[in-house]
Design a protein around this motif. Sequence first.
Motif, PDB file in Angstrom:
ATOM      1  N   GLU A   1     -18.544  -8.191  -5.710  1.00 24.84           N
ATOM      2  CA  GLU A   1     -19.605  -7.285  -6.142  1.00 24.84           C
ATOM      3  C   GLU A   1     -19.304  -7.001  -7.604  1.00 24.84           C
ATOM      4  N   GLY A   2     -20.121  -7.530  -8.483  1.00 30.15           N
ATOM      5  CA  GLY A   2     -19.809  -7.414  -9.905  1.00 30.15           C
ATOM      6  C   GLY A   2     -18.542  -8.175 -10.206  1.00 30.15           C
ATOM      7  N   ARG A   3     -17.603  -7.510 -10.849  1.00 33.93           N
ATOM      8  CA  ARG A   3     -16.321  -8.137 -11.220  1.00 33.93           C
ATOM      9  C   ARG A   3     -15.178  -7.663 -10.323  1.00 33.93           C
ATOM     10  N   GLN A   4     -15.521  -7.170  -9.127  1.00 32.17           N
ATOM     11  CA  GLN A   4     -14.490  -6.721  -8.188  1.00 32.17           C
ATOM     12  C   GLN A   4     -14.665  -7.442  -6.854  1.00 32.17           C
ATOM     13  N   ILE A   5     -13.567  -7.550  -6.117  1.00 30.96           N
ATOM     14  CA  ILE A   5     -13.570  -8.192  -4.808  1.00 30.96           C
ATOM     15  C   ILE A   5     -14.056  -7.185  -3.770  1.00 30.96           C
ATOM     16  N   ALA A   6     -15.099  -7.568  -3.025  1.00 34.08           N
ATOM     17  CA  ALA A   6     -15.623  -6.723  -1.948  1.00 34.08           C
ATOM     18  C   ALA A   6     -15.053  -7.144  -0.592  1.00 34.08           C
ATOM     19  N   ALA A   7     -14.674  -8.412  -0.479  1.00 36.03           N
ATOM     20  CA  ALA A   7     -14.081  -8.915   0.761  1.00 36.03           C
ATOM     21  C   ALA A   7     -13.189 -10.099   0.426  1.00 36.03           C
ATOM     22  N   LEU A   8     -12.025 -10.142   1.061  1.00 39.50           N
ATOM     23  CA  LEU A   8     -11.091 -11.247   0.881  1.00 39.50           C
ATOM     24  C   LEU A   8     -10.645 -11.704   2.258  1.00 39.50           C
ATOM     25  N   ARG A   9     -10.715 -13.014   2.497  1.00 36.47           N
ATOM     26  CA  ARG A   9     -10.262 -13.596   3.751  1.00 36.47           C
ATOM     27  C   ARG A   9      -9.243 -14.685   3.421  1.00 36.47           C
TER      28      ARG A   9
ATOM     29  N   ALA B   1      -8.387  -7.496  12.959  1.00 34.35           N
ATOM     30  CA  ALA B   1      -9.225  -6.549  12.215  1.00 34.35           C
ATOM     31  C   ALA B   1      -8.836  -6.566  10.737  1.00 34.35           C
ATOM     32  N   PRO B   2      -9.818  -6.423   9.841  1.00 36.44           N
ATOM     33  CA  PRO B   2      -9.503  -6.400   8.413  1.00 36.44           C
ATOM     34  C   PRO B   2      -8.875  -5.086   7.991  1.00 36.44           C
ATOM     35  N   ILE B   3      -8.155  -5.131   6.897  1.00 35.63           N
ATOM     36  CA  ILE B   3      -7.712  -3.913   6.230  1.00 35.63           C
ATOM     37  C   ILE B   3      -8.982  -3.325   5.621  1.00 35.63           C
ATOM     38  N   PRO B   4      -9.314  -2.032   5.909  1.00 42.21           N
ATOM     39  CA  PRO B   4     -10.688  -1.568   5.723  1.00 42.21           C
ATOM     40  C   PRO B   4     -11.118  -1.025   4.360  1.00 42.21           C
TER      41      PRO B   4
ATOM     42  N   TYR C   1      -0.993  -1.584   2.552  1.00 38.72           N
ATOM     43  CA  TYR C   1      -0.585  -2.907   3.022  1.00 38.72           C
ATOM     44  C   TYR C   1       0.327  -3.575   1.993  1.00 38.72           C
ATOM     45  N   TRP C   2      -0.078  -3.524   0.722  1.00 40.60           N
ATOM     46  CA  TRP C   2       0.736  -4.145  -0.325  1.00 40.60           C
ATOM     47  C   TRP C   2       2.091  -3.463  -0.455  1.00 40.60           C
ATOM     48  N   GLU C   3       2.128  -2.137  -0.301  1.00 40.17           N
ATOM     49  CA  GLU C   3       3.417  -1.443  -0.382  1.00 40.17           C
ATOM     50  C   GLU C   3       4.354  -1.882   0.738  1.00 40.17           C
ATOM     51  N   SER C   4       3.826  -2.059   1.951  1.00 44.91           N
ATOM     52  CA  SER C   4       4.687  -2.448   3.072  1.00 44.91           C
ATOM     53  C   SER C   4       4.958  -3.947   3.097  1.00 44.91           C
ATOM     54  N   LYS C   5       3.964  -4.765   2.777  1.00 47.55           N
ATOM     55  CA  LYS C   5       4.112  -6.219   2.892  1.00 47.55           C
ATOM     56  C   LYS C   5       4.719  -6.836   1.637  1.00 47.55           C
ATOM     57  N   VAL C   6       4.192  -6.510   0.474  1.00 50.26           N
ATOM     58  CA  VAL C   6       4.618  -7.170  -0.764  1.00 50.26           C
ATOM     59  C   VAL C   6       5.826  -6.470  -1.389  1.00 50.26           C
ATOM     60  N   VAL C   7       5.760  -5.148  -1.519  1.00 50.29           N
ATOM     61  CA  VAL C   7       6.849  -4.430  -2.195  1.00 50.29           C
ATOM     62  C   VAL C   7       8.094  -4.364  -1.310  1.00 50.29           C
ATOM     63  N   ALA C   8       7.935  -4.008  -0.045  1.00 49.11           N
ATOM     64  CA  ALA C   8       9.090  -3.801   0.830  1.00 49.11           C
ATOM     65  C   ALA C   8       9.625  -5.090   1.449  1.00 49.11           C
TER      66      ALA C   8
ATOM     67  N   HIS D   1      -8.786  -9.392   4.824  1.00 56.63           N
ATOM     68  CA  HIS D   1      -8.371 -10.043   6.059  1.00 56.63           C
ATOM     69  C   HIS D   1      -7.130 -10.885   5.776  1.00 56.63           C
ATOM     70  N   GLU D   2      -5.968 -10.374   6.099  1.00 61.16           N
ATOM     71  CA  GLU D   2      -4.780 -11.212   5.968  1.00 61.16           C
ATOM     72  C   GLU D   2      -4.776 -12.256   7.083  1.00 61.16           C
ATOM     73  N   ARG D   3      -5.181 -11.839   8.260  1.00 53.98           N
ATOM     74  CA  ARG D   3      -5.299 -12.744   9.411  1.00 53.98           C
ATOM     75  C   ARG D   3      -6.726 -12.594   9.942  1.00 53.98           C
ATOM     76  N   VAL D   4      -7.515 -13.626   9.764  1.00 53.43           N
ATOM     77  CA  VAL D   4      -8.959 -13.501   9.992  1.00 53.43           C
ATOM     78  C   VAL D   4      -9.350 -13.259  11.441  1.00 53.43           C
TER      79      VAL D   4
END
Length: 134
Positions: A109-117, A44-47, A55-62, A38-41
Amino acid sequence: MELTKQDVREVLDVYIRAWEGQDPDLIITIFTEDATYHERVLEAPIPNREAIREYWESKVVASQANIKCELLNLYLDGSTAIAEWEAEFDDVAQRVRKRMREIAVLDFEGRQIAALREYWSSEKIGDLVDGSPC
């Protein structure tokens, strides 16, 4: 195995390296396959992981450059972490340098992110001239 602050710190180190290095291949290594971002809570979340990469390619890289980020605070309650960081970057589209302060709520979930807000605010701190801050 219980999630520790050190585990979360290591994941956030990867997040920051991926952001500063503008590396969509690296960022997806820390998310579960069906993670939400969720970049903007209030929107809708990026699914899922592939959508997060896009999203990272368009927002962060570009759209960003010259990124610097510092983790300021980290809290952990069970499998939920709260991280606060400050970043500065060039907003290529708007041709300005920005400073952003953010709080992120991360469900693991374990050592990975399952949801980010994300909850953030940014401000202009300079103009860009010929692609560099002035």
